[in-house]
Design a protein around this motif. Sequence first.
Motif, PDB file in Angstrom:
ATOM      1  N   LEU A   1       1.011  -1.316  -0.196  1.00  0.00           N
ATOM      2  CA  LEU A   1       0.065  -0.112   0.083  1.00  0.00           C
ATOM      3  C   LEU A   1       0.901   1.233  -0.049  1.00  0.00           C
ATOM      4  CD1 LEU A   1      -2.641  -0.951   2.670  1.00  0.00           C
ATOM      5  CD2 LEU A   1      -2.518  -1.453   0.226  1.00  0.00           C
ATOM      6  N   GLN A   2       0.479   2.263  -0.933  1.00  0.00           N
ATOM      7  CA  GLN A   2       1.552   3.425  -1.228  1.00  0.00           C
ATOM      8  C   GLN A   2       0.578   4.688  -0.549  1.00  0.00           C
ATOM      9  OE1 GLN A   2       2.351   3.681  -5.238  1.00  0.00           O
ATOM     10  NE2 GLN A   2       3.965   1.736  -5.036  1.00  0.00           N
ATOM     11  N   THR A   3       1.148   5.196   0.286  1.00  0.00           N
ATOM     12  CA  THR A   3       0.794   6.595   0.611  1.00  0.00           C
ATOM     13  C   THR A   3       1.579   7.758   0.306  1.00  0.00           C
ATOM     14  OG1 THR A   3       1.672   6.269   3.100  1.00  0.00           O
ATOM     15  CG2 THR A   3      -0.578   5.578   2.701  1.00  0.00           C
ATOM     16  N   MET A   4       1.218   8.848   0.731  1.00  0.00           N
ATOM     17  CA  MET A   4       2.233  10.105   0.335  1.00  0.00           C
ATOM     18  C   MET A   4       3.321  10.185   1.088  1.00  0.00           C
ATOM     19  SD  MET A   4      -0.473  13.273  -0.352  1.00  0.00           S
ATOM     20  CE  MET A   4      -1.710  13.083  -1.417  1.00  0.00           C
ATOM     21  N   ASP A   5       3.372   9.364   2.337  1.00  0.00           N
ATOM     22  CA  ASP A   5       4.281   9.523   3.357  1.00  0.00           C
ATOM     23  C   ASP A   5       5.424   8.346   3.163  1.00  0.00           C
ATOM     24  OD1 ASP A   5       2.981  11.630   4.475  1.00  0.00           O
ATOM     25  OD2 ASP A   5       2.199  10.420   6.074  1.00  0.00           O
ATOM     26  N   ALA A   6       4.806   7.255   2.869  1.00  0.00           N
ATOM     27  CA  ALA A   6       5.434   5.927   2.752  1.00  0.00           C
ATOM     28  C   ALA A   6       4.872   4.792   2.210  1.00  0.00           C
ATOM     29  CB  ALA A   6       6.062   5.573   4.130  1.00  0.00           C
ATOM     30  N   ASP A   7       5.668   3.634   1.912  1.00  0.00           N
ATOM     31  CA  ASP A   7       4.991   2.410   1.601  1.00  0.00           C
ATOM     32  C   ASP A   7       4.735   1.448   2.717  1.00  0.00           C
ATOM     33  OD1 ASP A   7       5.003   3.601  -0.829  1.00  0.00           O
ATOM     34  OD2 ASP A   7       7.108   2.371  -1.368  1.00  0.00           O
ATOM     35  N   TYR A   8       3.561   0.661   3.000  1.00  0.00           N
ATOM     36  CA  TYR A   8       3.273  -0.240   3.945  1.00  0.00           C
ATOM     37  C   TYR A   8       3.213  -1.462   3.300  1.00  0.00           C
ATOM     38  CZ  TYR A   8       1.998   3.949   6.717  1.00  0.00           C
ATOM     39  OH  TYR A   8       2.083   5.226   7.361  1.00  0.00           O
ATOM     40  N   PHE A   9       3.567  -2.429   4.197  1.00  0.00           N
ATOM     41  CA  PHE A   9       3.855  -3.842   3.864  1.00  0.00           C
ATOM     42  C   PHE A   9       2.833  -4.587   4.881  1.00  0.00           C
ATOM     43  CE2 PHE A   9       7.655  -1.829   2.619  1.00  0.00           C
ATOM     44  CZ  PHE A   9       7.875  -2.196   1.266  1.00  0.00           C
ATOM     45  N   LEU A  10       2.347  -5.675   4.509  1.00  0.00           N
ATOM     46  CA  LEU A  10       1.459  -6.370   5.652  1.00  0.00           C
ATOM     47  C   LEU A  10       2.245  -6.793   6.498  1.00  0.00           C
ATOM     48  CD1 LEU A  10      -1.305  -7.550   6.018  1.00  0.00           C
ATOM     49  CD2 LEU A  10      -0.922  -9.473   4.534  1.00  0.00           C
ATOM     50  N   PHE A  11       2.090  -6.723   7.817  1.00  0.00           N
ATOM     51  CA  PHE A  11       2.720  -7.411   9.078  1.00  0.00           C
ATOM     52  C   PHE A  11       2.081  -8.441   9.617  1.00  0.00           C
ATOM     53  CE2 PHE A  11       3.709  -7.040  13.608  1.00  0.00           C
ATOM     54  CZ  PHE A  11       5.000  -7.304  13.330  1.00  0.00           C
ATOM     55  N   LYS A  12       0.419  -8.247   9.731  1.00  0.00           N
ATOM     56  CA  LYS A  12      -0.265  -9.373  10.452  1.00  0.00           C
ATOM     57  C   LYS A  12      -1.731  -9.241  10.016  1.00  0.00           C
ATOM     58  CE  LYS A  12      -0.923  -7.372  14.929  1.00  0.00           C
ATOM     59  NZ  LYS A  12      -0.795  -7.746  16.380  1.00  0.00           N
ATOM     60  N   SER A  13      -2.527 -10.387  10.182  1.00  0.00           N
ATOM     61  CA  SER A  13      -3.903  -9.971   9.767  1.00  0.00           C
ATOM     62  C   SER A  13      -4.583 -10.934  10.713  1.00  0.00           C
ATOM     63  CB  SER A  13      -4.254 -10.507   8.486  1.00  0.00           C
ATOM     64  OG  SER A  13      -3.751 -11.931   8.413  1.00  0.00           O
TER      65      SER A  13
ATOM     66  N   GLU B   1      -7.091  -0.068  -4.506  1.00  0.00           N
ATOM     67  CA  GLU B   1      -7.804   0.621  -5.834  1.00  0.00           C
ATOM     68  C   GLU B   1      -7.319   1.983  -6.230  1.00  0.00           C
ATOM     69  OE1 GLU B   1     -10.137   0.078  -9.222  1.00  0.00           O
ATOM     70  OE2 GLU B   1      -9.671  -1.390  -7.527  1.00  0.00           O
ATOM     71  N   MET B   2      -7.152   2.726  -5.060  1.00  0.00           N
ATOM     72  CA  MET B   2      -6.714   4.119  -5.404  1.00  0.00           C
ATOM     73  C   MET B   2      -5.157   3.994  -6.091  1.00  0.00           C
ATOM     74  SD  MET B   2      -7.799   6.015  -2.107  1.00  0.00           S
ATOM     75  CE  MET B   2      -7.155   7.547  -2.451  1.00  0.00           C
ATOM     76  N   ASN B   3      -4.415   3.180  -5.639  1.00  0.00           N
ATOM     77  CA  ASN B   3      -2.930   3.041  -6.154  1.00  0.00           C
ATOM     78  C   ASN B   3      -2.883   2.512  -7.340  1.00  0.00           C
ATOM     79  OD1 ASN B   3      -1.619   1.705  -2.899  1.00  0.00           O
ATOM     80  ND2 ASN B   3      -1.940   3.831  -3.635  1.00  0.00           N
ATOM     81  N   ARG B   4      -3.863   1.770  -7.849  1.00  0.00           N
ATOM     82  CA  ARG B   4      -4.080   1.288  -9.364  1.00  0.00           C
ATOM     83  C   ARG B   4      -4.357   2.556 -10.134  1.00  0.00           C
ATOM     84  NH1 ARG B   4      -7.288  -4.425  -8.646  1.00  0.00           N
ATOM     85  NH2 ARG B   4      -6.042  -5.798  -7.721  1.00  0.00           N
ATOM     86  N   ARG B   5      -5.214   3.331  -9.843  1.00  0.00           N
ATOM     87  CA  ARG B   5      -5.461   4.715 -10.646  1.00  0.00           C
ATOM     88  C   ARG B   5      -4.398   5.611 -10.304  1.00  0.00           C
ATOM     89  NH1 ARG B   5     -10.699   4.182  -7.682  1.00  0.00           N
ATOM     90  NH2 ARG B   5      -9.953   5.984  -6.655  1.00  0.00           N
ATOM     91  N   GLY B   6      -3.537   5.275  -9.619  1.00  0.00           N
ATOM     92  CA  GLY B   6      -2.350   6.418  -9.750  1.00  0.00           C
ATOM     93  C   GLY B   6      -2.375   7.342  -8.416  1.00  0.00           C
TER      94      GLY B   6
ATOM     95  N   SER C   1      -3.078   9.221   4.375  1.00  0.00           N
ATOM     96  CA  SER C   1      -2.839   8.201   5.322  1.00  0.00           C
ATOM     97  C   SER C   1      -3.664   6.828   4.945  1.00  0.00           C
ATOM     98  CB  SER C   1      -2.894   8.648   6.684  1.00  0.00           C
ATOM     99  OG  SER C   1      -4.274   8.908   6.951  1.00  0.00           O
ATOM    100  N   LEU C   2      -3.230   5.693   5.670  1.00  0.00           N
ATOM    101  CA  LEU C   2      -4.075   4.295   5.741  1.00  0.00           C
ATOM    102  C   LEU C   2      -5.385   4.767   6.241  1.00  0.00           C
ATOM    103  CD1 LEU C   2      -1.586   1.525   6.052  1.00  0.00           C
ATOM    104  CD2 LEU C   2      -2.252   2.397   3.832  1.00  0.00           C
ATOM    105  N   GLN C   3      -5.629   5.466   7.244  1.00  0.00           N
ATOM    106  CA  GLN C   3      -6.771   5.510   8.113  1.00  0.00           C
ATOM    107  C   GLN C   3      -7.848   6.581   7.039  1.00  0.00           C
ATOM    108  OE1 GLN C   3      -7.549   4.209  10.581  1.00  0.00           O
ATOM    109  NE2 GLN C   3      -5.409   3.209  11.298  1.00  0.00           N
ATOM    110  N   PRO C   4      -9.087   6.135   7.037  1.00  0.00           N
ATOM    111  CA  PRO C   4     -10.100   6.929   6.319  1.00  0.00           C
ATOM    112  C   PRO C   4      -9.875   8.321   6.829  1.00  0.00           C
ATOM    113  CG  PRO C   4     -11.217   5.374   7.780  1.00  0.00           C
ATOM    114  CD  PRO C   4      -9.733   5.187   7.894  1.00  0.00           C
ATOM    115  N   SER C   5     -10.366   9.487   5.916  1.00  0.00           N
ATOM    116  CA  SER C   5     -10.208  10.798   6.196  1.00  0.00           C
ATOM    117  C   SER C   5     -11.222  11.169   7.344  1.00  0.00           C
ATOM    118  CB  SER C   5     -10.523  11.612   4.934  1.00  0.00           C
ATOM    119  OG  SER C   5     -11.920  11.224   4.356  1.00  0.00           O
TER     120      SER C   5
END
Length: 413
Positions: free
Chosen positions: A276-288, A320-325, A330-334
């Motif tokens: 997952l890509q945000t304006m601040d950094a890239d996030y990798f799956l840690f646990k679920s 889906e947002m990353n696919r559209r560029g 942030s990952l949290q909803p606004s």
Amino acid sequence: MEQKQRTFEIRTGGDRGLCRAAIGRQDRQLNTYDWLADVPGNADTTDLVEVQFKHTRKGYYHNVNRLPLKKGDIVAVEASPGHDIGVVTLTGRLVELQIKKANLKSEDDIKRIYRLARQIDMDKYREAKAREHETMIESREIAKSLDLKMKIGDVEFQGDGQKAIFYYIADERVDFRQLIKDLAAAFHVRIEMKQIGARQEAGRIGGTGPCGRELCCATWMKNFISVSTAAARFQDISLNPQKLAGMCAKLKCCLNYEVDDYIEHGRLLPSREVVLQTMDADYFLFKSDILAGLVTYSTDKRLAANLETITAQRAKEVIEMNRRGEKPESLQPSDHAKEQQGPVDLLADGDIHRFDKSKKKKKKKPTQKPQPVQAKQPAQPKQPAPQPKSKPAPPAPKAPKTDKKPKENEPKA
């Protein structure tokens, strides 16, 4: 007057009603819950009866003589050769369902019940059962002398003592033709060899599992399904062999109980490889958390750094947002403030000593003997403490005498 002795029937919670009729487990393994026990005429719907023998061995028989059988009756049933002694564990309509479960399609597999056990039958039965332990020890020595890679776990004699069943465990195929001849010559009975697995042996022996309950294989489980480590992976369980193994040293059967729910809920989570890509950094799956539908992302692939926990639906929106560029802030909803996920300790601010007793026990002081009272003396003035005596200083050296007289202008010393 002499009081007449009366006999009173003492009842407890489990000796009457449904528990007494057919539902109570008693001392038998793989007992079936008979929820039709109190239905009138249930036992007359069919002549099929379930009879259980030693440990988990069961058989189904026809009550051709229409004997009034109920759970717990000891009966003599047809065997090959002779007869066997068993205990009735189920009657009525549920026996037909149990036969379907056991896959008994041929009528030849269903034999008949002769009679209720007599005293002579019980005497022979006890004599045969008394020989089982000694026979098992001696049979192990015979198998060891033949250098066979097998373990004889148990021996069961038939009720009339004419046949003995030897239960054994072996990892490979064993040629026990010579063993059968030696056993028949030693014990003078008909020999039947029956191979069982480690799970069946655990069910025959019984025990308590790590969950605190009796083993499933010793109480209700009849059909054993293979268990693989994939079931543990789907449930995100650590692949620790000591925790995954049961009493039989195989994978626990309970790993298959909830794996279908985990697979179904796991399909709703995003893939592990997606970043997952945000304006601040890239996030990798840690646990679920599969059942809760929550995923936790980290800014580092290997370490827990800047963890963010979001729902699976929000993760798919970011993907889906990353696919559209596009990249969200942030990952949290606004419209959602960042909340601390995880368990909440309700007693975090509680006082740990609130359960202590309010009154503390006083320590007993050691008792002292009373001392005689002395008359008070007038106070004396305090004297200064003596100071240590100092050594006298050495005399100063005398100046040497001279014959010169001082001049008038010079000051006298």
